[in-house]
Design an enzyme around this catalytic site. Structure first.
Site, PDB file in Angstrom:
ATOM      1  N   GLY A 232       0.892  -1.378  -0.133  1.00 28.21           N
ATOM      2  CA  GLY A 232      -0.284  -0.217   0.157  1.00 28.21           C
ATOM      3  C   GLY A 232       0.666   0.855   0.489  1.00 28.21           C
ATOM      4  O   GLY A 232       1.573   1.311  -0.158  1.00 28.21           O
ATOM      5  N   SER A 233      -0.078   1.875   0.409  1.00 28.88           N
ATOM      6  CA  SER A 233       1.014   3.823   0.203  1.00 28.88           C
ATOM      7  C   SER A 233       2.322   4.207   1.289  1.00 28.88           C
ATOM      8  O   SER A 233       2.177   3.038   2.527  1.00 28.88           O
ATOM      9  CB  SER A 233      -0.109   4.682   0.754  1.00 28.88           C
ATOM     10  N   GLY A 237       2.269   2.336   5.571  1.00 29.38           N
ATOM     11  CA  GLY A 237       3.987   1.183   5.317  1.00 29.38           C
ATOM     12  C   GLY A 237       5.131   2.050   7.058  1.00 29.38           C
ATOM     13  O   GLY A 237       5.152   1.330   7.885  1.00 29.38           O
ATOM     14  N   GLU A 254       5.390  -3.387   0.994  1.00 29.87           N
ATOM     15  CA  GLU A 254       5.667  -2.956  -0.943  1.00 29.87           C
ATOM     16  C   GLU A 254       4.670  -1.830  -0.904  1.00 29.87           C
ATOM     17  O   GLU A 254       3.397  -1.751  -0.905  1.00 29.87           O
ATOM     18  CB  GLU A 254       4.900  -3.952  -1.275  1.00 29.87           C
TER      19      GLU A 254
HETATM   20  P1  NAD Z   1      -3.448   2.514   0.966  1.00 31.08           P
HETATM   21  O1  NAD Z   1      -2.209   2.617   2.079  1.00 31.08           O
HETATM   22  O2  NAD Z   1      -4.148   3.324   1.298  1.00 31.08           O
HETATM   23  O3  NAD Z   1      -3.795   0.975   1.721  1.00 31.08           O
HETATM   24  C1  NAD Z   1      -3.529  -0.390   1.232  1.00 31.08           C
HETATM   25  C2  NAD Z   1      -3.814  -1.139   2.651  1.00 31.08           C
HETATM   26  O4  NAD Z   1      -3.418  -0.678   3.331  1.00 31.08           O
HETATM   27  C3  NAD Z   1      -5.681  -1.131   2.544  1.00 31.08           C
HETATM   28  O5  NAD Z   1      -6.279  -2.836   3.550  1.00 31.08           O
HETATM   29  C4  NAD Z   1      -5.945  -0.471   4.639  1.00 31.08           C
HETATM   30  O6  NAD Z   1      -6.518  -0.481   4.675  1.00 31.08           O
HETATM   31  C5  NAD Z   1      -4.468  -0.805   4.762  1.00 31.08           C
HETATM   32  N1  NAD Z   1      -4.085   0.042   5.779  1.00 31.08           N
HETATM   33  C6  NAD Z   1      -3.633   1.209   6.010  1.00 31.08           C
HETATM   34  N2  NAD Z   1      -3.445   2.157   6.898  1.00 31.08           N
HETATM   35  C7  NAD Z   1      -3.336   1.132   7.949  1.00 31.08           C
HETATM   36  C8  NAD Z   1      -2.739   0.426   9.508  1.00 31.08           C
HETATM   37  N3  NAD Z   1      -2.123   1.867   9.832  1.00 31.08           N
HETATM   38  N4  NAD Z   1      -2.667  -0.762  10.055  1.00 31.08           N
HETATM   39  C9  NAD Z   1      -3.125  -1.287   8.714  1.00 31.08           C
HETATM   40  N5  NAD Z   1      -3.385  -1.776   8.036  1.00 31.08           N
HETATM   41  C10 NAD Z   1      -3.668  -0.356   7.206  1.00 31.08           C
HETATM   42  O7  NAD Z   1      -2.941   2.136  -0.378  1.00 31.08           O
HETATM   43  P2  NAD Z   1      -4.075   2.048  -1.418  1.00 31.08           P
HETATM   44  O8  NAD Z   1      -4.701   3.257  -2.068  1.00 31.08           O
HETATM   45  O9  NAD Z   1      -4.940   1.024  -1.256  1.00 31.08           O
HETATM   46  O10 NAD Z   1      -2.863   1.491  -2.822  1.00 31.08           O
HETATM   47  C11 NAD Z   1      -2.168   2.250  -3.702  1.00 31.08           C
HETATM   48  C12 NAD Z   1      -0.848   2.323  -2.533  1.00 31.08           C
HETATM   49  O11 NAD Z   1      -0.091   1.313  -2.938  1.00 31.08           O
HETATM   50  C13 NAD Z   1       0.357   3.628  -3.638  1.00 31.08           C
HETATM   51  O12 NAD Z   1       0.388   3.910  -2.676  1.00 31.08           O
HETATM   52  C14 NAD Z   1       0.746   2.009  -4.566  1.00 31.08           C
HETATM   53  O13 NAD Z   1       1.607   2.875  -4.920  1.00 31.08           O
HETATM   54  C15 NAD Z   1       0.978   0.987  -3.468  1.00 31.08           C
HETATM   55  N6  NAD Z   1       0.953  -0.231  -3.976  1.00 31.08           N
HETATM   56  C16 NAD Z   1       2.137  -0.792  -3.713  1.00 31.08           C
HETATM   57  C17 NAD Z   1       2.374  -1.822  -4.386  1.00 31.08           C
HETATM   58  C18 NAD Z   1       3.754  -2.472  -4.223  1.00 31.08           C
HETATM   59  O14 NAD Z   1       4.325  -3.877  -4.571  1.00 31.08           O
HETATM   60  N7  NAD Z   1       5.212  -1.974  -3.585  1.00 31.08           N
HETATM   61  C19 NAD Z   1       1.420  -2.423  -4.895  1.00 31.08           C
HETATM   62  C20 NAD Z   1       0.593  -1.944  -5.225  1.00 31.08           C
HETATM   63  C21 NAD Z   1       0.572  -0.999  -4.674  1.00 31.08           C
END
Ligand code: NAD
Length: 500
Positions: A232-233, A237, A254
């Site tokens: 995720g973002s 992370g 990731e």
């Molecule tokens: P996001 O960070 O908003 O959410 C990702 C996941 O994390 C969701 O399931 C969310 O519920 C969970 N989450 C958020 N905060 C959390 C916390 N504090 N504790 C536990 N879980 C939590 O991301 P998004 O908008 O769904 O996706 C887009 C982002 O993901 C972009 O930044 C993209 O670059 C990244 N991404 C990276 C990869 C990679 O392999 N590097 C792959 C796909 C997406």
């Protein structure tokens, strides 16, 4: 298989069970409601983790090649359901059909990879300094693997983790994005089919938790979850990494990318243009590996940018289920607003922006389609250094190759990178220790569309994790060093004499 309900039924989900919940699943295609999904409570999350723990205790003793058979059956089930699951990905994440199905193909590919791997979870034999001794390392399952995933690869990321984790002898608890619960439930239904065909796999081997951050936090904080693999973002992370570290758990992160393509003076501009367009506007700019920056030599910049403008002007935008379209919607209004904010900042920072406006608002008043944007920047300004998860391509020009490399590496993220060149020295320098600092560095290929055979992931704010191919399986196992004495003496290492 036309309506969303038909697709859900075809994938083994009962649409009637997808009503009355607190989480509304909507399609970004038109904003229509797809289902009302039931969310898990934190208490239910803990129960799921306990079930997974129980399953892992039985599963770890099943021979790895037999574990591979379950993943082979999962691959078979995915093959049979590729069209339906791909369509659900399109409906829920807004991907064009080819990309929705491509994501399912990626799942099938990782299953095939994992099946082969199930016979190759090898360790080393190491020369011992003591006579009559043998030293080796063995790899054992970790136990319960928590997977947190993002909306933009709603099914593939789970499979990258689950296929490897399960052949490695673990159980998996998955918290998908709250924006894509249906595809997760569909994967779980397909996994259940594979389990049934397999026969005697323990219940609880794969669990899905529907919900938001609190449910994800239950995984993050549970001492029973040995590894948290979170995609995720970078913002997410930053929260998850230290919390898992606090309890000495393992993390595989990731996170966001800010991927660049360098185009040198000798590049094949046709090829470069195709690679840039696919990388920058594919999936409406919502891939972690999306091309966000173009660093182009001034001698070819005008010609290349002209080609890009032409390609952008003719790229069909619209309903991703219509096969003629190449650019589907943004996931939601929040994404649209973030894109507009970034474009405003780009203009304020001296950029010349083309595109970026909302389109098709009359046809889809509740969805967010945009014309992909090109922003010609005077340099790598603040906005360029951030990942905006939308189709914005920042273009910067360079004169010296060393300056291009400095721009490429001069952002906080380190996921994917590429160079288009026919100059061997440039290509090799780009791949060398003093070249790209990213986890992925390509020559004459764009930044997106990785194959599953290689390790996938990136450096710096991208989190340092590696998933999928190569030796990424080691993330899901613990290493034990074993020394066996088959002599009649007890010599100590380092020649130490103790009480003799
Ligand atoms: P996001 O960070 O908003 O959410 C990702 C996941 O994390 C969701 O399931 C969310 O519920 C969970 N989450 C958020 N905060 C959390 C916390 N504090 N504790 C536990 N879980 C939590 O991301 P998004 O908008 O769904 O996706 C887009 C982002 O993901 C972009 O930044 C993209 O670059 C990244 N991404 C990276 C990869 C990679 O392999 N590097 C792959 C796909 C997406």
């Amino acid at each position: 298989m036309d309506t969303p309900q038909d697709i859900l039924r075809a994938l083994g989900l009962n649409p009637d069970a997808l009503t009355g919940g607190t989480l509304t699943a909507r399609s970004p295609i038109d904003g229509a409601e797809l289902a009302q999904v039931h969310e898990h409570t934190v208490a239910q999350a803990h129960s799921a983790i306990t079930r997974a723990r129980q399953a892992s205790l039985a599963w770890r003793d099943v021979p790895a090649p037999r574990r591979g058979e379950l993943i082979r059956l999962l691959g078979e089930t995915l093959r049979e359901n590729k069209t339906a699951l791909g369509r659900l990905v399109s409906l829920e994440a807004g991907k064009i059909v080819a990309e929705g199905e491509g994501e399912v193909q990626e799942m099938i590919d990782i299953c095939d990879f994992a099946v082969g791997l199930s016979r190759q979870l090898y360790g080393l034999t190491i020369a011992s300094e003591r006579p009559g001794h043998r030293m080796m390392e063995t790899w054992h399952p970790l136990g319960v693997i928590g997977v947190i995933s993002a909306f933009n690869f709603p099914v593939a990321v789970w499979s990258w983790n689950a296929a490897l984790a399960i052949v490695c002898g673990n159980a998996v608890v998955w918290k998908p994005s709250e924006k894509t619960p249906l595809t997760a439930l569909a994967c779980q239904a397909l996994f259940a089919q594979a389990m049934q065909r397999f026969g005697d796999a323990p219940a609880g081997l794969s669990e899905v938790l529907i919900g938001g951050r609190e449910v994800g936090e239950a995984l993050v904080d549970s001492h029973t979850v040995a590894l948290v693999s979170a995609t995720g973002s970078t913002r997410m992370g930053r929260q998850v990494g230290p919390r898992v570290a606090q309890r000495f758990g393992r993390v595989l992160l990731e996170l966001g990318g800010n991927n660049a393509i360098i185009v040198g003076p000798t590049a094949d501009l046709d090829m470069a243009a195709r690679g840039i367009v696919f990388g920058a506007i594919g999936t409406a700019g919502q891939r972690c590996t999306t091309t966000r920056r173009l660093i182009v030599h001034e001698s070819v910049a005008d010609a290349l940018v002209q080609r890009l403008h032409k390609a952008y002007a003719s790229a069909p935008i619209g309903n991703p289920l219509d096969s003629g379209n190449l650019v589907g919607p943004l996931i939601d209004r929040g994404s649209f607003d973030a894109m507009q904010d970034a474009l405003k900042a780009a203009r304020e920072q001296g950029g010349k922006v083309t595109g970026g406006e909302r389109v098709l608002a009359d046809d889809f008043p509740n969805a967010w389609y945009v014309r992909p944007a090109i922003a010609e920047m005077p340099g790598q300004t603040d906005v360029v250094c951030h990942e905006t998860f939308a189709p914005i391509l920042y273009v910067m020009r360079y004169q010296e190759f060393s300056d291009a490399l400095a721009l490429q590496n001069g952002v906080p993220q380190g996921l994917s990178s590429a160079i288009f060149t026919n100059d061997l020295r440039e290509a090799e320098t780009f791949l060398s220790a003093s070249g790209s600092d990213c986890g992925i560095a390509n020559v004459n290929i764009g930044t997106s569309g990785a194959e599953i055979g290689g390790a996938f992931g990136g450096e710096k704010e991208t989190g340092g994790g590696r998933e999928s191919g190569s030796d990424a399986w080691r993330n899901y196992m613990r290493r034990a060093t074993n020394t066996i004495n088959y002599s009649r003496n007890l010599p100590l290492a380092q020649g130490i004499k103790f009480g003799e």
